[in-house]
Design a protein around this motif. Structure first.
Motif, PDB file in Angstrom:
ATOM      1  N   LYS A  98       0.852  -1.178   0.000  1.00 47.28           N
ATOM      2  CA  LYS A  98       0.000   0.000   0.000  1.00 47.28           C
ATOM      3  C   LYS A  98       0.892   1.234   0.000  1.00 47.28           C
ATOM      4  O   LYS A  98       1.835   1.311   0.791  1.00 47.28           O
ATOM      5  CB  LYS A  98      -0.912   0.017   1.223  1.00 47.28           C
ATOM      6  N   ALA A  99       0.562   2.192  -0.871  1.00 50.40           N
ATOM      7  CA  ALA A  99       1.386   3.416  -0.970  1.00 50.40           C
ATOM      8  C   ALA A  99       0.536   4.542  -1.540  1.00 50.40           C
ATOM      9  O   ALA A  99      -0.646   4.340  -1.841  1.00 50.40           O
ATOM     10  CB  ALA A  99       2.606   3.152  -1.844  1.00 50.40           C
ATOM     11  N   ASP A 100       1.170   5.725  -1.685  1.00 46.99           N
ATOM     12  CA  ASP A 100       0.469   6.881  -2.233  1.00 46.99           C
ATOM     13  C   ASP A 100      -0.106   6.551  -3.612  1.00 46.99           C
ATOM     14  O   ASP A 100       0.455   5.759  -4.359  1.00 46.99           O
ATOM     15  CB  ASP A 100       1.436   8.064  -2.320  1.00 46.99           C
ATOM     16  N   GLU A 101      -1.199   7.202  -3.948  1.00 46.09           N
ATOM     17  CA  GLU A 101      -1.909   6.827  -5.179  1.00 46.09           C
ATOM     18  C   GLU A 101      -1.052   7.000  -6.427  1.00 46.09           C
ATOM     19  O   GLU A 101      -1.318   6.354  -7.455  1.00 46.09           O
ATOM     20  CB  GLU A 101      -3.189   7.651  -5.314  1.00 46.09           C
ATOM     21  N   ASN A 102      -0.014   7.812  -6.386  1.00 46.18           N
ATOM     22  CA  ASN A 102       0.847   8.014  -7.555  1.00 46.18           C
ATOM     23  C   ASN A 102       2.164   7.243  -7.454  1.00 46.18           C
ATOM     24  O   ASN A 102       3.054   7.412  -8.281  1.00 46.18           O
ATOM     25  CB  ASN A 102       1.148   9.504  -7.729  1.00 46.18           C
ATOM     26  N   ALA A 103       2.308   6.419  -6.424  1.00 48.82           N
ATOM     27  CA  ALA A 103       3.564   5.706  -6.196  1.00 48.82           C
ATOM     28  C   ALA A 103       3.768   4.603  -7.245  1.00 48.82           C
ATOM     29  O   ALA A 103       2.820   4.049  -7.809  1.00 48.82           O
ATOM     30  CB  ALA A 103       3.583   5.100  -4.799  1.00 48.82           C
ATOM     31  N   ASP A 104       5.024   4.278  -7.479  1.00 49.89           N
ATOM     32  CA  ASP A 104       5.410   3.203  -8.402  1.00 49.89           C
ATOM     33  C   ASP A 104       5.738   1.958  -7.567  1.00 49.89           C
ATOM     34  O   ASP A 104       6.700   1.961  -6.800  1.00 49.89           O
ATOM     35  CB  ASP A 104       6.623   3.648  -9.229  1.00 49.89           C
ATOM     36  N   ILE A 105       4.924   0.906  -7.708  1.00 46.65           N
ATOM     37  CA  ILE A 105       5.092  -0.318  -6.907  1.00 46.65           C
ATOM     38  C   ILE A 105       5.523  -1.461  -7.834  1.00 46.65           C
ATOM     39  O   ILE A 105       4.906  -1.682  -8.885  1.00 46.65           O
ATOM     40  CB  ILE A 105       3.777  -0.698  -6.193  1.00 46.65           C
ATOM     41  N   SER A 106       6.543  -2.196  -7.439  1.00 51.63           N
ATOM     42  CA  SER A 106       6.981  -3.362  -8.230  1.00 51.63           C
ATOM     43  C   SER A 106       7.326  -4.518  -7.289  1.00 51.63           C
ATOM     44  O   SER A 106       7.961  -4.331  -6.251  1.00 51.63           O
ATOM     45  CB  SER A 106       8.190  -3.003  -9.100  1.00 51.63           C
ATOM     46  N   PHE A 107       6.856  -5.730  -7.654  1.00 47.98           N
ATOM     47  CA  PHE A 107       7.106  -6.937  -6.856  1.00 47.98           C
ATOM     48  C   PHE A 107       8.320  -7.680  -7.389  1.00 47.98           C
ATOM     49  O   PHE A 107       8.662  -7.575  -8.571  1.00 47.98           O
ATOM     50  CB  PHE A 107       5.874  -7.860  -6.894  1.00 47.98           C
ATOM     51  N   PRO A 108       8.959  -8.461  -6.533  1.00 51.17           N
ATOM     52  CA  PRO A 108      10.137  -9.206  -6.984  1.00 51.17           C
ATOM     53  C   PRO A 108       9.748 -10.346  -7.935  1.00 51.17           C
ATOM     54  O   PRO A 108       8.632 -10.875  -7.876  1.00 51.17           O
ATOM     55  CB  PRO A 108      10.723  -9.756  -5.678  1.00 51.17           C
ATOM     56  N   LYS A 166      -3.003   3.687  -2.951  1.00 50.81           N
ATOM     57  CA  LYS A 166      -3.059   2.647  -3.979  1.00 50.81           C
ATOM     58  C   LYS A 166      -2.629   1.321  -3.351  1.00 50.81           C
ATOM     59  O   LYS A 166      -1.667   1.277  -2.592  1.00 50.81           O
ATOM     60  CB  LYS A 166      -2.132   3.008  -5.141  1.00 50.81           C
ATOM     61  N   GLU A 167      -3.389   0.256  -3.684  1.00 47.68           N
ATOM     62  CA  GLU A 167      -3.066  -1.072  -3.147  1.00 47.68           C
ATOM     63  C   GLU A 167      -2.750  -2.019  -4.306  1.00 47.68           C
ATOM     64  O   GLU A 167      -3.480  -2.065  -5.299  1.00 47.68           O
ATOM     65  CB  GLU A 167      -4.234  -1.621  -2.327  1.00 47.68           C
ATOM     66  N   ALA A 168      -1.656  -2.769  -4.157  1.00 47.87           N
ATOM     67  CA  ALA A 168      -1.266  -3.753  -5.173  1.00 47.87           C
ATOM     68  C   ALA A 168      -1.085  -5.109  -4.503  1.00 47.87           C
ATOM     69  O   ALA A 168      -0.602  -5.197  -3.370  1.00 47.87           O
ATOM     70  CB  ALA A 168       0.018  -3.319  -5.863  1.00 47.87           C
ATOM     71  N   LYS A 169      -1.498  -6.164  -5.218  1.00 47.97           N
ATOM     72  CA  LYS A 169      -1.370  -7.526  -4.682  1.00 47.97           C
ATOM     73  C   LYS A 169      -0.790  -8.448  -5.746  1.00 47.97           C
ATOM     74  O   LYS A 169      -1.062  -8.297  -6.937  1.00 47.97           O
ATOM     75  CB  LYS A 169      -2.740  -8.077  -4.249  1.00 47.97           C
ATOM     76  N   GLU A 170      -0.035  -9.426  -5.285  1.00 49.89           N
ATOM     77  CA  GLU A 170       0.471 -10.478  -6.174  1.00 49.89           C
ATOM     78  C   GLU A 170       0.437 -11.797  -5.409  1.00 49.89           C
ATOM     79  O   GLU A 170       0.960 -11.878  -4.292  1.00 49.89           O
ATOM     80  CB  GLU A 170       1.879 -10.164  -6.658  1.00 49.89           C
ATOM     81  N   SER A 171      -0.228 -12.818  -6.019  1.00 54.09           N
ATOM     82  CA  SER A 171      -0.417 -14.102  -5.335  1.00 54.09           C
ATOM     83  C   SER A 171       0.363 -15.216  -6.028  1.00 54.09           C
ATOM     84  O   SER A 171       0.502 -15.232  -7.261  1.00 54.09           O
ATOM     85  CB  SER A 171      -1.904 -14.464  -5.302  1.00 54.09           C
ATOM     86  N   PHE A 172       0.860 -16.148  -5.202  1.00 51.29           N
ATOM     87  CA  PHE A 172       1.610 -17.306  -5.679  1.00 51.29           C
ATOM     88  C   PHE A 172       1.032 -18.560  -5.026  1.00 51.29           C
ATOM     89  O   PHE A 172       0.635 -18.528  -3.857  1.00 51.29           O
ATOM     90  CB  PHE A 172       3.101 -17.195  -5.322  1.00 51.29           C
ATOM     91  N   VAL A 173       0.971 -19.665  -5.771  1.00 52.28           N
ATOM     92  CA  VAL A 173       0.477 -20.932  -5.232  1.00 52.28           C
ATOM     93  C   VAL A 173       1.618 -21.948  -5.210  1.00 52.28           C
ATOM     94  O   VAL A 173       2.269 -22.191  -6.235  1.00 52.28           O
ATOM     95  CB  VAL A 173      -0.694 -21.486  -6.068  1.00 52.28           C
ATOM     96  N   ILE A 174       1.888 -22.518  -4.025  1.00 50.95           N
ATOM     97  CA  ILE A 174       2.888 -23.577  -3.892  1.00 50.95           C
ATOM     98  C   ILE A 174       2.251 -24.743  -3.157  1.00 50.95           C
ATOM     99  O   ILE A 174       1.161 -24.621  -2.587  1.00 50.95           O
ATOM    100  CB  ILE A 174       4.152 -23.085  -3.134  1.00 50.95           C
TER     101      ILE A 174
END
Length: 524
Positions: A46-56, A87-95
């Motif tokens: 979760k970050a400011d609405e204009n923030a740049d978010i990237s997942f590994p 702004k909220e970003a999500k990334e899901s992984f299944v193991i």
């Protein structure tokens, strides 16, 4: 100038005060799972609405490969506490882990700055843990045989066990689909309850279609587990919190062998042939029924047609009743053959090759050949005519008959010819009267019973009035000698027999019938 500096400082301070503070964390579908279950790991930023978010970029988690991956972003959400937009970003992984693990050292970049996610522990219970605890769930598959022949059914039992003190909902079993097998559900299933568990059980028939070694893949059951539910909690008004769970069964290995002989069916059966009626008349339908019954699956089997020279024959598809009883598949197959002829004929022996897995041998099932001797069918009018003829002849009394029956001497003076003749006629008249009375009563009773039925049948038929024939029976008599001319006439003859014998489901196309009769009469 100083006022301008103060204004800029105030704006910077305000922006800094109200800027959204970045947050990163991890969520899982369950902190405790069983070996073989899916673990869904979701990274949230979760970050400011204009923030740049990237997942590994992640290929595995703790050495377990990623089976599925999903990513989505929700913009302009409002924080309930501070009323700030973020702004909220999500990334899901299944193991699918097999041992307990700790997920750590995952980072998310926000505006080129790395944020480390707090570690989370996951407990993975093994099969041994499952056996030790009465507070766990289990799903098992069990087959009554691990080695069968092609066409030999085996019974698969699926059993789901849950603790009786744990509440679940939305229970769903994935439909069993196994390569190389036809899968048929045998029952709706049953539910048993013990002191500590609730057991759900359902059975399937697996019918092998090809040979080989087959690994039946594990099945899955999904359910919703009620968590942290207190019976007297006021928050139950808003609904009980639930957690989606998935449990996986064991796998099975089944060996399917080729049948060592060229056979028609597989199983242990008996065969018999019987007639619906043992009185056979010319030009009347004769129904012959073959029955095969025993242990095995006959659902996809049918007996061959029987075609005879100078005989009109037709047949219906075989009917198969299948039952599951005492852990076995029982099949009863019946097939009806109908023959019509005006000459005697023979029904040949029917032979079926059956492979018996029980005896590991080839068995030939045989019916007995049947010779059919046909009689002339007499109607009521001819029976009454024939029965009245002897009475008419008996009225012509000869004096020699009276003498012989009464042991009299014709030349005796004690012989009164007129007396004995009148006496004989009186006695005969009495017998005739009694017989006529009895016959009249019988005909009256039969008429009362059968005339309404005959009348109803005649009304239901609504026979088409034709100048070429007076009834369906007359049309049948015209067409029957030409049954072998073409398929159209043969089909019409078959339908006429059905209608004449009371089959109300058959509807005759009267225009087509008249056309066929007309064509036949032209040839004659």
């Amino acid at each position: 100038m100083n006022i301008f500096k103060y204004l800029i400082s105030f704006i910077i301070l305000t922006v800094a005060t109200f800027a959204y503070n970045p947050k990163v964390y991890i969520e899982v579908n369950s902190n405790t799972i069983y070996s073989g279950e899916d673990l869904v790991v979701t990274l949230i930023a979760k970050a400011d609405e204009n923030a740049d978010i990237s997942f590994p970029k992640i290929d595995n988690i703790n050495g377990y490969p990623i089976k599925n991956k999903s990513h989505f972003i929700i913009r302009k959400r409002v924080d309930d506490n501070t009323a700030q937009i973020y702004k909220e970003a999500k990334e899901s992984f299944v193991i699918r882990p097999t041992k307990s693990l700790t997920i750590k050292d995952l980072k998310v970049n926000i505006n080129n700055k790395s944020y480390i996610i707090s570690p989370i522990k996951i407990t993975v219970l093994t099969k041994q843990d499952l056996a030790k605890s009465n507070k766990t769930f289990s799903l098992t598959m069990q087959a009554n045989k691990n080695s069968v022949y092609i066409g030999e059914p085996l019974i698969l039992t699926i059993r789901f066990i849950q603790p009786s003190n744990i509440s679940i909902s939305n229970l769903n079993l994935s439909k069993p689909i196994f390569n190389g097998f036809k899968v048929i559900q045998l029952n709706k299933g049953k539910v048993l309850q013990t002191n500590n568990s609730i057991i759900r059980e359902v059975k399937y028939e697996l019918l092998p279609k090809k040979s080989g070694i087959f690994n039946l893949k594990p099945l899955k059951v999904t359910y919703s587990l009620d968590i942290n539910s207190q019976p007297n909690s006021p928050f139950n008004f808003f609904g009980t919190p639930q957690q989606q769970k998935t449990i996986t069964s064991n796998s099975l290995k089944i060996s399917v062998k080729k049948v060592p002989f060229n056979t028609d069916i597989v199983g242990d059966y008996i065969i018999k042939g019987n007639f619906k009626n043992n009185k056979f008349y010319k030009n009347s339908p004769i129904t012959y029924i073959i029955t095969i019954e025993g242990f095995g699956d006959l659902k996809d089997f049918d007996l061959p047609k029987i075609e005879l020279d100078n005989v009109t024959s037709f047949t219906k598809p075989a009917k198969v009743i299948k039952q599951f009883k005492d852990g076995k598949i029982i099949s009863i197959l019946t097939k009806e053959y109908t023959f019509v002829s005006n000459v005697d004929f023979d029904i040949p022996q029917i032979s079926i090759k059956s492979f018996s897995p029980l005896k590991n041998s080839l068995i030939i099932l045989k019916t007995k050949p049947k010779h059919i001797t046909l009689k002339e069918k007499k109607d009521i009018a001819s029976i009454l005519t024939n029965s009245s003829t002897p009475q008419q002849k008996s009225s012509k009394i000869k004096i020699e008959n009276i003498i012989n029956e009464n042991n009299l001497h014709h030349n005796s003076v004690f012989f009164d010819e007129d007396f004995y003749k009148s006496k004989y006629l009186r006695e005969n008249a009495t017998y005739k009267y009694i017989l006529t009375l009895i016959l009249g009563i019988i005909i009256g009773v039969l008429s009362t019973i059968y005339l309404p039925i005959l009348y109803k049948i005649i009304l239901n038929r609504k026979e088409y009035k034709s100048s070429l024939y007076g009834s369906y029976q007359e049309a049948l008599n015209i067409l029957y000698p030409h049954t072998q001319d073409n398929k159209e006439i043969e089909n019409m003859v078959t339908m006429l027999y059905e209608v004449i014998n009371g089959n109300d489901e058959i509807k005759i196309d009267n225009k087509k019938l008249e056309k066929l009769v007309k064509e036949v009469l032209k040839k004659e």
